[in-house]
Design an enzyme around this catalytic site. Structure first.
Site, short mmCIF file in Angstrom:
data_model
loop_
_atom_site.label_atom_id
_atom_site.label_comp_id
_atom_site.label_asym_id
_atom_site.label_seq_id
_atom_site.Cartn_x
_atom_site.Cartn_y
_atom_site.Cartn_z
CD GLU A 160 -2.80 -1.33 2.38
OE1 GLU A 160 -2.78 -0.44 3.24
OE2 GLU A 160 -3.51 -2.34 2.47
CG ASN A 201 -0.66 -6.97 -1.45
OD1 ASN A 201 -1.25 -7.55 -2.36
ND2 ASN A 201 -1.16 -6.88 -0.22
CG HIS A 237 -9.88 -5.56 0.60
ND1 HIS A 237 -10.19 -6.66 1.37
CD2 HIS A 237 -8.55 -5.35 0.76
CE1 HIS A 237 -9.10 -7.08 1.99
NE2 HIS A 237 -8.09 -6.32 1.63
CD GLU A 266 -4.69 -7.84 1.64
OE1 GLU A 266 -5.56 -7.08 2.11
OE2 GLU A 266 -3.48 -7.63 1.73
CG ASP A 268 -12.81 -8.68 1.70
OD1 ASP A 268 -12.69 -7.71 0.92
OD2 ASP A 268 -12.34 -8.67 2.85
O1 G3I Z 1 -5.54 -8.33 18.90
C1 G3I Z 1 -6.17 -7.12 19.37
C2 G3I Z 1 -7.01 -7.40 20.59
O2 G3I Z 1 -6.19 -7.83 21.63
C3 G3I Z 1 -7.76 -6.12 20.96
O3 G3I Z 1 -8.62 -6.38 22.03
C4 G3I Z 1 -8.55 -5.60 19.81
C5 G3I Z 1 -9.24 -4.27 20.12
O4 G3I Z 1 -9.41 -3.46 19.00
O5 G3I Z 1 -7.69 -5.39 18.71
C6 G3I Z 1 -7.03 -6.58 18.27
O6 G3I Z 1 -6.23 -6.25 17.17
C7 G3I Z 1 -6.90 -6.00 15.97
C8 G3I Z 1 -6.35 -6.95 14.92
O7 G3I Z 1 -6.90 -6.65 13.67
C9 G3I Z 1 -6.66 -8.40 15.24
O8 G3I Z 1 -8.04 -8.61 15.25
C10 G3I Z 1 -6.61 -4.56 15.56
O9 G3I Z 1 -7.26 -3.67 16.46
C11 G3I Z 1 -7.15 -4.32 14.18
O10 G3I Z 1 -6.72 -3.02 13.75
C12 G3I Z 1 -6.57 -5.36 13.23
O11 G3I Z 1 -7.18 -5.14 11.96
C13 G3I Z 1 -6.51 -5.73 10.87
C14 G3I Z 1 -6.18 -4.65 9.86
O12 G3I Z 1 -5.57 -5.25 8.72
C15 G3I Z 1 -5.23 -3.63 10.43
O13 G3I Z 1 -4.96 -2.63 9.54
C16 G3I Z 1 -7.44 -6.74 10.24
O14 G3I Z 1 -7.64 -7.83 11.14
C17 G3I Z 1 -6.84 -7.26 8.94
O15 G3I Z 1 -7.81 -8.02 8.27
C18 G3I Z 1 -6.46 -6.09 8.05
O16 G3I Z 1 -5.86 -6.59 6.90
C19 G3I Z 1 -5.47 -5.65 5.92
C20 G3I Z 1 -4.24 -6.20 5.23
O17 G3I Z 1 -3.25 -6.50 6.16
C21 G3I Z 1 -3.71 -5.22 4.18
N1 G3I Z 1 -4.73 -4.87 3.27
C22 G3I Z 1 -5.98 -4.39 3.83
C23 G3I Z 1 -6.52 -5.39 4.85
C24 G3I Z 1 -7.84 -4.93 5.38
O18 G3I Z 1 -7.72 -3.73 6.09
#
Ligand code: G3I
Length: 554
Positions: A160, A201, A237, A266, A268
Site C-alpha cells: 500500500e 501489494n 477488497h 485479499e 472479499d
Molecule cells: O488483537 C487485538 C485485541 O487484543 C484487541 O482487544 C482488539 C481491540 O481493537 O484489537 C485486536 O487487534 C486488531 C487486529 O486486527 C486483530 O483482530 C486490531 O485492532 C485491528 O486493527 C486489526 O485489523 C486488521 C487490519 O488489517 C489492520 O490494519 C485486520 O484484522 C486485517 O484483516 C487487516 O488486513 C489488511 C491487510 O493486512 C492489508 N490490506 C488491507 C486489509 C484490510 O484492512
C-alpha cells in the site's frame, strides 16, 4: 501391418490401459473441495487465517485445512507481531500459521514486511539511516527465519505505497526515506531468501486506473533497474455497491507482460447489510469474475480470499453497516459465493449457454433534462453462471445504443439530451455473457434544458508519458452554466495510431479515434462552477509524441 508394428500397437494399447489406472485424473470430482479444482487448473486457492480462531475452533480449522491450498496470516506476520520492540523477535503466531499450513500441505504467502500500518511506534520515530537499517534488519530476520522452510514461498515486501490518485502515499516510510525504501526492501528480501517470490501489494488496483498505472510504471522501472520484484498482488477488497472492475483481466495481462506473476491476495466482496438473496447473487458474480480473470491469465498464480467465514472479517469493523463479504456465513454454511468460486474453478466442461429470463417492462421514475430513473422486475438465471447485471438500450431501429449498465434491477440514466423522446429496453446479462431477450419498451421525454445558459467545459492534462503511451489525468469537467447538471458527456479525439488502454471515473466508449466519456454514476451531479474529473491511459506508437485534442463537453 507387420508383425513388429502390430506388436507395437498391442504394447501401446496395454500401456494406455495401465496408464488409465495409474495416472491421476485431470478433472476433479464436482463435489471436491476448492483446492482440488484449483490444482487441476494449476492455480492455488487461499485464505487468510487468524491465530486465535485456528487455536480455538474446530470448524474453522477443518474448513481452512480442507478447502484451501494456500494461506496468508491475517495479522500474525506483521511487524507489530514479529518485532514489537527493536531487535526482539517473536514468531509464535507466525509459526502457528506456518505449522498449520505445513500439516495441511499448503503454501504460505508472507504478509507483510514493510507497511505504514501495524508497525510499532519505535520504527516510525527513527531518523533516516536508523530507519533504513531497522527495515533491512527486520526483513533479514523475518524472511531469514523462514528461508529454509519450504512452506513459505512468497512475501508481500511492500504494501500500500500509493494513494488512490497514483501519487506516493506520504507514509512515515516515504517521508523519512523517499522512494528508495522500496528498492532497498526488495533487495534485502532477495538477500534473505533467494528462492522466495517477492511481491508488491495494494488495494484499488484491480482495474486499470491512476493507481494501478502508477504501480505498473513503478514495477516496470524497478525491474529495468534490476530490483527483484517478482510479483504483483491485487488485494481485491470489492463492494457490490461500487461495481465490478470489468477490466481486471486486461489489467493482470498488462502486468504479466512486464514479466511478473500476479495474484489476487485479499479478495472479499462486501455489501450493505442486511444481506439478502439478490445481494448474495451479485456478490457471487463478483467472486466468479475474479476467479475467471485469474484462470484466464497464465501468469496469475491464484486467488486468496481474506478469511472465509462472515463470523470473522475485518469489514464490519472498518465499514460501518457493511459486511457478509466472505464465502461462508457466520455458521460456516456455504453461501452462493462459495458455489461461484467452486464452479468457476471446476468449470470448463459445462459452459453456460442459457440466457437469463427476460426483465420486466421498465417503470419510469424521475426524469430531468438529462437523466431518467428506471426500475424493472429482476431476471433469473438457470444456466449456472448466475446473474451479472443488466444493459439498458435506446431503441433506434437498426443499431440501438447502450445507455447504461447496472448490477441491480434499476438505473438512473445520465447524460441524456434535453427535450428528447427516448424509447428504452433492458436485457439481462449472466456471468458467462449471455444476454436475455429484450424487455418491452418504456417511453419518456426529457425536460427542456436549463435556462440561463447551461454548458460545461473539459480540459485534459498529461500526467505522465513514456515511449509507448501516456496517462491523461485529470480531465477536469466544469459546469459553466447557471444551473446544476446531473450528467455530462465529454468527447475528444485520439491521434491516429493511438489506442485507449483504460479509463477511470467515467464510462468511456471509442468509435474510430473519437472517444466519448460519460459521467460515472457518482460524479454526474455538478452545481454551477463545480468541477469533477476523470482519467484515461493511451498506448501510442513508440517515438510518437502526439496527444489527444478537441475536448468538448455537453
Ligand atoms: O488483537 C487485538 C485485541 O487484543 C484487541 O482487544 C482488539 C481491540 O481493537 O484489537 C485486536 O487487534 C486488531 C487486529 O486486527 C486483530 O483482530 C486490531 O485492532 C485491528 O486493527 C486489526 O485489523 C486488521 C487490519 O488489517 C489492520 O490494519 C485486520 O484484522 C486485517 O484483516 C487487516 O488486513 C489488511 C491487510 O493486512 C492489508 N490490506 C488491507 C486489509 C484490510 O484492512
Amino acid at each position: 501391418m507387420s508383425v513388429l508394428s502390430s506388436a507395437l500397437v498391442r504394447l501401446l494399447t496395454l500401456l494406455g490401459i495401465v496408464a488409465a489406472f495409474l495416472l491421476p485424473t485431470t478433472s476433479a470430482d464436482a463435489s471436491a473441495p476448492l483446492r482440488t479444482h484449483a490444482a487441476a487448473k494449476g492455480k492455488f486457492i487461499g485464505t487468510a487465517l487468524a491465530t486465535s480462531q485456528l487455536a480455538n475452533e474446530a470448524s474453522y480449522r477443518t474448513i481452512a485445512g480442507t478447502e484451501f491450498s494456500q494461506v496468508t496470516a491475517e495479522n500474525a506476520m506483521k511487524w507489530d507481531s514479529t518485532e514489537p520492540s527493536q531487535g526482539q523477535f517473536n514468531f509464535s503466531g507466525a509459526d502457528q500459521i506456518v505449522n498449520f499450513a505445513t500439516q495441511n500441505n499448503q503454501q504460505v504467502h508472507g504478509h507483510t514486511l514493510v507497511w505504514h500500518q501495524q508497525t510499532p511506534g519505535w520504527v516510525q520515530g527513527l531518523g533516516a539511516s536508523a530507519m533504513r537499517q531497522a527495515m533491512q534488519n527486520h526483513i533479514a530476520q523475518v524472511v531469514g527465519h523462514y528461508a529454509s522452510n519450504a512452506t513459505v514461498t512468497s512475501w508481500d515486501v511492500v504494501n500500500e505505497i500509493f494513494d488512490d490518485n497514483g501519487g506516493w502515499r506520504t507514509s512515515f516510510w516515504y517521508n523519512t526515506l523517499g522512494q528508495s525504501f522500496v528498492a532497498d526492501a526488495f533487495r534485502a528480501a532477495r538477500a534473505a531468501d533467494p528462492d522466495a517470490k517477492l511481491c508488491i501489494n495494494d488495494y484499488n488496483v484491480e482495474g486499470i486506473n491512476a493507481k494501478s498505472t502508477a504501480m505498473y510504471n513503478l514495477v516496470s522501472s524497478l525491474r529495468q533497474q534490476g530490483v527483484p520484484v517478482d510479483c504483483v498482488g491485487f488485494q481485491s477488497h470489492l463492494a457490490i455497491q461500487y461495481g465490478f472492475p470489468s477490466d481486471m483481466q486486461q489489467n493482470m495481462e498488462r502486468f504479466a507482460a512486464l514479466g511478473v506473476t500476479v495474484r489476487v491476495t485479499e479478495l472479499d466482496v462486501r455489501m450493505q447489510m442486511p444481506r439478502d438473496s439478490s445481494k448474495d447473487t451479485t456478490q457471487a458474480t463478483y467472486y466468479r469474475n475474479v476467479v475467471n480473470a485469474c484462470l484466464a491469465v497464465t501468469a496469475c498464480a491464484g486467488v486468496t480470499i481474506w478469511g472465509f467465514t462472515d463470523k470473522y472479517s475485518w469489514v464490519p469493523d472498518t465499514f460501518s453497516g457493511q459486511g457478509a463479504a466472505l464465502i461462508y456465513d457466520e455458521n460456516y454454511q456455504q453461501k452462493p459465493s462459495y458455489t461461484a468460486v467452486h464452479d468457476a474453478l471446476a468449470g470448463g466442461s459445462n459452459p453456460d449457454t442459457t440466457a437469463p429470463s427476460t426483465p420486466g417492462t421498465p417503470t419510469v421514475g424521475t426524469v430531468t433534462s438529462n437523466s431518467a430513473a428506471l426500475s424493472w422486475t429482476a431476471s433469473t438465471d438457470t444456466g449456472g453462471s448466475g446473474m451479472a447485471g443488466y444493459n439498458v438500450y435506446r431503441e433506434q431501429g437498426a443499431t440501438d445504443t447502450l445507455l447504461g449498465q447496472s448490477t441491480s434491477a434499476s438505473i438512473t440514466l445520465t447524460g441524456l439530451s434535453p427535450s428528447t423522446q427516448y424509447q428504452v429496453y433492458v436485457r439481462a446479462r449472466d456471468g458467462a455473457g449471455n444476454l436475455s431477450a429484450n424487455s418491452a419498451l418504456a417511453t419518456f421525454t426529457t425536460e427542456s434544458g436549463p435556462g440561463g445558459g447551461g454548458g460545461c467545459t473539459a480540459t485534459g492534462t498529461i500526467q505522465t508519458q513514456w515511449g509507448g503511451g501516456y496517462v491523461v489525468q485529470p480531465v477536469t469537467v466544469t459546469n459553466t452554466g447557471t444551473s446544476a447538471i446531473t450528467g455530462w458527456t465529454v468527447t475528444f479525439t485520439l491521434p491516429s495510431g493511438h489506442t485507449l488502454v483504460g479509463s477511470w471515473n467515467a464510462a468511456v466508449t471509442v468509435s474510430g479515434q473519437t472517444v466519448t466519456a460519460k459521467n460515472a454514476n457518482y460524479n454526474g451531479n455538478l452545481a454551477p462552477n463545480a468541477s469533477t474529473s476523470f482519467g484515461f491511459q493511451v498506448a501510442r506508437p513508440s517515438g510518437n509524441t502526439q496527444t489527444p485534442s478537441g475536448y468538448t463537453c455537453a
